[in-house]
Scaffold this motif. Structure first.
Motif, PDB file in Angstrom:
ATOM      1  N   ALA A 113      19.021  50.275  -7.273  1.00  0.00           N
ATOM      2  CA  ALA A 113      19.796  49.045  -7.419  1.00  0.00           C
ATOM      3  C   ALA A 113      21.147  49.167  -6.732  1.00  0.00           C
ATOM      4  O   ALA A 113      21.608  48.233  -6.058  1.00  0.00           O
ATOM      5  N   ASP A 114      21.788  50.317  -6.877  1.00  0.00           N
ATOM      6  CA  ASP A 114      23.089  50.527  -6.248  1.00  0.00           C
ATOM      7  C   ASP A 114      22.971  50.519  -4.726  1.00  0.00           C
ATOM      8  O   ASP A 114      23.818  49.943  -4.025  1.00  0.00           O
ATOM      9  N   GLN A 283      17.460  44.263 -14.159  1.00  0.00           N
ATOM     10  CA  GLN A 283      18.551  44.568 -15.079  1.00  0.00           C
ATOM     11  C   GLN A 283      19.588  45.476 -14.419  1.00  0.00           C
ATOM     12  O   GLN A 283      20.802  45.280 -14.580  1.00  0.00           O
ATOM     13  N   MET A 284      19.108  46.466 -13.664  1.00  0.00           N
ATOM     14  CA  MET A 284      20.017  47.411 -13.022  1.00  0.00           C
ATOM     15  C   MET A 284      20.832  46.738 -11.921  1.00  0.00           C
ATOM     16  O   MET A 284      22.017  47.031 -11.728  1.00  0.00           O
ATOM     17  N   ILE A 285      20.213  45.807 -11.195  1.00  0.00           N
ATOM     18  CA  ILE A 285      20.953  45.071 -10.167  1.00  0.00           C
ATOM     19  C   ILE A 285      22.015  44.201 -10.831  1.00  0.00           C
ATOM     20  O   ILE A 285      23.156  44.118 -10.362  1.00  0.00           O
ATOM     21  N   LYS A 287      23.470  44.798 -13.652  1.00  0.00           N
ATOM     22  CA  LYS A 287      24.503  45.726 -14.123  1.00  0.00           C
ATOM     23  C   LYS A 287      25.427  46.127 -12.980  1.00  0.00           C
ATOM     24  O   LYS A 287      26.661  46.172 -13.141  1.00  0.00           O
ATOM     25  N   ALA A 288      24.843  46.397 -11.808  1.00  0.00           N
ATOM     26  CA  ALA A 288      25.649  46.787 -10.645  1.00  0.00           C
ATOM     27  C   ALA A 288      26.514  45.627 -10.163  1.00  0.00           C
ATOM     28  O   ALA A 288      27.667  45.821  -9.747  1.00  0.00           O
ATOM     29  N   GLU A 289      25.967  44.402 -10.215  1.00  0.00           N
ATOM     30  CA  GLU A 289      26.763  43.227  -9.841  1.00  0.00           C
ATOM     31  C   GLU A 289      27.963  43.064 -10.772  1.00  0.00           C
ATOM     32  O   GLU A 289      29.088  42.816 -10.315  1.00  0.00           O
ATOM     33  N   ALA A 290      27.726  43.222 -12.065  1.00  0.00           N
ATOM     34  CA  ALA A 290      28.801  43.053 -13.041  1.00  0.00           C
ATOM     35  C   ALA A 290      29.879  44.109 -12.849  1.00  0.00           C
ATOM     36  O   ALA A 290      31.081  43.817 -12.962  1.00  0.00           O
ATOM     37  N   ALA A 291      29.464  45.334 -12.545  1.00  0.00           N
ATOM     38  CA  ALA A 291      30.429  46.415 -12.353  1.00  0.00           C
ATOM     39  C   ALA A 291      31.326  46.168 -11.152  1.00  0.00           C
ATOM     40  O   ALA A 291      32.459  46.647 -11.102  1.00  0.00           O
ATOM     41  N   ARG A 292      30.821  45.418 -10.174  1.00  0.00           N
ATOM     42  CA  ARG A 292      31.592  45.121  -8.967  1.00  0.00           C
ATOM     43  C   ARG A 292      32.273  43.755  -9.026  1.00  0.00           C
ATOM     44  O   ARG A 292      32.870  43.313  -8.052  1.00  0.00           O
TER      45      ARG A 292
END
Length: 395
Positions: A113-114, A283-285, A287-292
């Motif tokens: 995802a990252d 879900q992981m994508i 999560k990565a979007e939210a983190a950025r």
């Protein structure tokens, strides 16, 4: 030559490898890394090339990511064109993925995802093949060139995919027999491109796509633990920019194999696991979007990617069209009989009648051997006598 080499490489491959001036290549590498000696290791054959490993004596650096060290298209130096790359650390994901437990796969998918997020953030102003050059300041810069066989780059994902299907329709028209059913299927699938492709998503540019993001090109270390780490992604030969709609498809190692026997217990087991893994990736994508601090656009597209996936697979050729056409009909129309009757009406008295008349004029009837099921894509298993490598997957 070892016994392993003689068994895995044919006589033609061995003849090519024996014709190479390995000493010249070794000296070139030793000069780049400023070492005094080297030892050549095993030889193997890749999908489209030959590979040999070399150990540099006295070279202490560890190269984690594979990179191009030296290359030449000339045969003068070693008798053959060659490219030298650092060795990928770990093992190919394809060799361990099926045996991984849920926790290990989740850990890998989080890294996938990252990677996908990072690629999606690399934007270009057109669709095409990635290329590099050295500018006037001596710096490398990246640009997009037309894809092989294309006259120009594209600025619309919809137009790019329509061009793919238009090329296929032209091929069918050049057939030496009546291919009206193949033409009708391709024509209908082409009509869905504007439904599933959203050009507004590309207002900020077109994302970078690896082009071959399969498990054989992803390497991992600590593969036997619950925390396998992706060490590198290799084979970027087909990298280029694509539309955002096209980009957002799950990697094929978490989709069902289209040629798998749907009645086998193993296929059913893998299908359930793939559905789970696709949900995890979404879900992981997210999560990565939210983190950025990004919007959830990409994760939403991955969640709704089945139509784009089926369109892409159907554009690959007749075999995949035959396998997946019915699934696409079910997704869009719902009832296959209704769709079949509509296609027949379109050929008999609608916009496809001139095409059908031209096929009939040139080649006569389609042939009584074609049943209704074959007409809507339920043909025999195309894997018979199929010598191809890894096939595309399906959702």
């Amino acid at each position: 030559m070892s016994d392993d080499e003689s068994s895995s490489l044919g006589s033609d491959a061995l003849a090519v490898l024996d014709s190479v001036n390995w000493d010249a290549i070794g000296k070139r590498i030793a000069g780049i890394y400023q070492v005094q000696s080297f030892t050549w290791g095993r030889r193997t054959s890749g999908a489209f090339n030959f590979v040999r490993f070399v150990e540099l004596h006295g070279h202490g650096r560890v190269i984690v990511l594979p990179r191009v060290i030296y290359h030449t298209a000339s045969s003068e130096e070693a008798g053959r064109p060659f490219i030298v790359m650092s060795c990928a650390e770990g093992v190919a994901l394809t060799t361990v993925w099926d045996d991984m437990g849920d926790r290990a796969r989740d850990f890998v998918l989080e890294q996938v995802a990252d990677i996908l997020i990072q690629l999606s953030c690399q934007r270009f102003d057109s669709i095409g093949r990635l290329s590099g050059r050295i500018n006037a300041d001596g710096q490398r810069e990246w640009l997009i060139k037309p894809e092989p066989g294309a006259a120009t780059v594209f600025h619309s994902g919809t137009l790019h995919q329509l061009k793919t299907f238009n090329n296929r329709l032209e091929e069918i028209l050049r057939a030496t027999r009546n291919e009206i059913w193949s033409y009708a299927q391709t024509w209908w699938v082409r009509s869905l491109v504007p439904v599933f492709y959203d050009d507004s998503l590309d207002a900020d540019g077109f994302p970078l796509d690896h082009g071959d993001f399969h498990s054989q090109n992803i390497f991992v270390v600590d593969a036997d633990t619950d925390h396998p780490r992706i060490s590198c992604v290799i084979d970027w030969d087909d990298a280029g920019s694509v539309s955002t709609s096209f980009f957002a498809k799950p990697p094929l190692f978490i989709v069902d194999h289209p040629y798998a026997d749907p009645s086998s217990e193993e296929t059913k087991k893998m299908a359930k696991r793939n559905i789970r893994d696709q949900d995890v990736l979404v879900q992981m994508i997210g999560k990565a979007e939210a983190a950025r601090g990004m919007s959830s656009t990409l994760s939403g597209l991955y969640q709704r990617s089945k139509g784009v996936y089926l369109l892409d697979q159907c554009s690959q050729g007749d075999d995949l069209m035959a396998l997946l056409y019915s699934e696409l009909v079910q997704l869009v129309v719902g009832d296959e009989d209704t769709h079949f009757n509509w296609i027949v009406q379109t050929m008999d008295s609608g916009v496809l009648k001139p095409v059908q008349d031209e096929f009939l004029r040139k080649y006569g009837e389609v042939g009584s051997e074609l049943t209704g099921e074959q007409r809507i894509g339920k043909t025999e298993d195309p894997t018979k006598d199929n010598g191809e490598g890894e096939a595309e997957g399906k959702l």
